[in-house]
Design an enzyme around this catalytic site. Structure first.
Site, PDB file in Angstrom:
ATOM      1  N   LYS A  13      45.515  34.500  31.602  1.00 32.67           N
ATOM      2  CA  LYS A  13      44.153  33.983  31.459  1.00 32.67           C
ATOM      3  C   LYS A  13      43.572  34.375  30.093  1.00 32.67           C
ATOM      4  CE  LYS A  13      44.699  32.167  35.342  1.00 32.67           C
ATOM      5  NZ  LYS A  13      44.197  31.904  36.681  1.00 32.67           N
TER       6      LYS A  13
HETATM    7  C1  LIG Z   1      44.436  31.743  38.153  1.00 28.57           C
HETATM    8  C2  LIG Z   1      43.652  30.902  39.065  1.00 28.57           C
HETATM    9  C3  LIG Z   1      43.313  31.300  40.370  1.00 28.57           C
HETATM   10  C4  LIG Z   1      43.847  32.549  41.000  1.00 28.57           C
HETATM   11  O1  LIG Z   1      43.655  33.695  40.284  1.00 28.57           O
HETATM   12  P1  LIG Z   1      44.657  34.961  40.532  1.00 28.57           P
HETATM   13  O2  LIG Z   1      44.039  36.044  39.711  1.00 28.57           O
HETATM   14  O3  LIG Z   1      45.995  34.543  40.055  1.00 28.57           O
HETATM   15  O4  LIG Z   1      44.631  35.262  41.987  1.00 28.57           O
HETATM   16  C5  LIG Z   1      42.488  30.479  41.112  1.00 28.57           C
HETATM   17  N1  LIG Z   1      42.048  29.306  40.636  1.00 28.57           N
HETATM   18  C6  LIG Z   1      42.370  28.867  39.418  1.00 28.57           C
HETATM   19  C7  LIG Z   1      41.823  27.560  38.939  1.00 28.57           C
HETATM   20  C8  LIG Z   1      43.201  29.638  38.596  1.00 28.57           C
HETATM   21  O5  LIG Z   1      43.537  29.184  37.384  1.00 28.57           O
END
Ligand SMILES: *Cc1c(COP(=O)(O)O)cnc(C)c1O
Length: 359
Positions: A179
Site C-alpha cells: 500500500k
Molecule cells: C488491501 C485492501 C483490503 C484489505 O486490506 P488488508 O490490510 O490486506 O487486510 C481491502 N480492500 C481493498 C480495496 C484493499 O486494497
C-alpha cells in the site's frame, strides 16, 4: 524487471524497529497511540483506531455500526474480496452494483436504485487511490440516513475538494506491504464519532476497557509497537511518496494518453495513484506478457469481479454486472510507485507506448 510495487522502507524504519526491540514493549502501546493521532490528523478526523489489517478495519467498522444479519450493504464488485467478505463475516448481505466505466468506482446512480428498507450501509471503495463519487454518495447516504463506510485501503491522503479519504464516513485503511504507506500488515479505522471509535477499541481487544474487565465480546485485532514504529516513520514520508506518485502519473499521462486509455480523474478529486491503471481492450494478458518480456512488470486489479468468485457463485449469488466484468478483462496496472528511478519511469512509458503502437 521493473516491479509493480516496492515498499519504501529505509534506515528510519529499520532503526525504529530496533529501538522497539531494545525496549521490550512489543504489544500495543505508546507508539500505536502516536500512530493513531498522526493518522487522525492527516485525515482531519477526531479519532483513529489502529488494528491488525485493513480487513480487520472493515470488519470492526461494520460491527461498530451494528451491521449484522438481515441488513444489506451496497458495495462494488470491482475490488479486493475483503470488501464483500467482511460484510458476509458480520452476517449481512453484500448488494453488489455495477461500476462507472471510466473511473471503475461504484456508480452512484445504481447505488441509489439499490437502496431498500434493509439497506444499513453503503461501502464505496476508493479504487486505485481515487475517491468514489463522494459528491453524490455522501448526500445520498445522508438523505436516507444510511451509514457510509469507506473502503479507503488504497487511498491514503486522497481527497475531494480538500476533504480527505476517511473523513466522509467511517474510514478503513490498510497498511499492507504494497500500500502507499505500510506497516507490513496493519489497518486503521477513522471517524468523527467518539462512540464508534470506542466500539472499535473494545472490539479490537476482547471487549476490555481495562485489563481483565470484559464489557463485551471482542477479538484480538491489535497493532503491535513494531508495526506502529514502522508506520510512524512511513507517515513522515507520506507527503513525499504521494507527490512522487502524482508526478509519476502525470509523466505517464503525458506519454501515454494519446495511445491508450489512462486513468480518469474528475475535477476536484486528488487521485493518489495506489495503482496507475490503463485499459487494454483486446488480449490484455498477452499485452502483459509482452511487457514483461520488455522488462516491465504489471498486475491486474482485479482479474475476477467479486460476484464471479467461486465462493459467491457457490453461495448462490447470481447477478450480471457487465461493466465490472468487462473491466476485469481489460485493466492493467503498470508501475507508478515512488521507488521508481527516472530511468525506470521513462522505460515504463517508452515500452508501454511502443507496445500500444505495435498493436
Ligand atoms: C488491501 C485492501 C483490503 C484489505 O486490506 P488488508 O490490510 O490486506 O487486510 C481491502 N480492500 C481493498 C480495496 C484493499 O486494497
Amino acid at each position: 524487471m521493473i516491479p509493480i510495487a516496492r515498499p519504501g522502507i529505509g534506515v528510519e524504519e529499520q532503526e525504529a524497529v530496533l529501538r522497539v526491540l531494545a525496549t521490550g514493549q512489543l504489544a500495543q502501546g505508546a507508539l500505536v497511540e502516536e500512530f493513531e493521532s498522526r493518522f487522525a490528523e492527516i485525515c482531519g478526523v477526531r479519532e483513529a483506531v489502529a488494528v491488525s489489517s485493513g480487513t480487520a478495519a472493515l470488519h470492526l467498522a461494520l460491527l461498530a455500526h451494528g451491521v449484522g444479519p438481515g441488513d444489506e450493504v451496497i458495495t462494488t464488485p470491482f475490488s479486493f474480496a475483503a470488501t464483500a467478505n467482511t460484510i458476509r463475516l458480520v452476517g449481512a448481505t453484500p448488494v453488489l452494483v455495477d461500476i462507472e466505466p471510466d473511473t471503475y468506482n461504484i456508480d452512484p446512480a445504481l447505488v441509489e436504485a439499490a437502496i431498500t428498507p434493509k439497506t444499513k450501509a453503503i461501502m464505496p471503495v476508493h479504487l486505485y487511490g481515487n475517491l468514489a463519487a463522494m459528491d453524490r454518495l455522501l448526500p445520498l447516504a445522508e438523505a436516507h440516513g444510511i451509514t457510509l463506510i469507506e473502503d479507503a485501503c488504497q487511498a491514503h491522503a486522497a481527497s475531494y475538494e480538500g476533504r480527505m479519504a476517511g473523513n466522509f464516513g467511517t474510514g478503513c485503511f490498510s497498511f499492507y506491504a504494497t500500500k502507499n504507506v505500510t506497516t507490513g500488515e496493519g489497518g486503521i479505522v477513522t471517524t468523527n464519532d467518539a462512540a464508534i471509535a470506542d466500539q472499535v477499541r473494545l472490539l479490537r481487544s476482547h471487549g476490555q476497557r481495562e485489563r481483565y474487565l470484559h464489557v463485551s465480546l471482542g477479538y484480538n485485532m491489535r497493532m503491535t509497537e513494531l508495526q506502529a514504529a514502522i508506520g510512524n516513520a512511513q507517515l513522515k514520508k507520506l507527503d513525499q511518496f504521494t507527490e512522487q506518485r502524482i508526478a509519476n502519473a502525470a509523466f505517464l499521462d503525458q506519454h501515454l494518453s494519446d495511445v491508450v486509455q489512462t486513468p480518469v480523474v474528475r475535477p476536484g478529486y486528488r487521485h493518489v495513484y495506489h495503482q496507475y491503471t490503463i485499459r487494454i481492450p483486446e488480449s490484455r494478458d498477452a499485452f502483459a506478457d509482452a511487457l514483461r518480456a520488455r522488462g516491465v512488470g504489471s498486475a491486474v486489479h482485479y482479474p475476477r469481479p467479486i460476484h464471479l468468485q467461486p465462493y459467491y457463485q457457490e453461495s448462490g449469488m447470481r447477478v450480471s454486472l457487465p461493466v465490472a466484468e468487462a473491466a476485469a478483462q481489460q485493466v492493467l496496472s503498470i508501475p507508478v510507485h515512488p521507488g521508481l528511478s527516472q530511468d525506470e519511469l521513462e522505460t515504463v512509458a517508452r515500452e508501454v507506448r511502443a507496445l500500444c503502437q505495435s498493436r
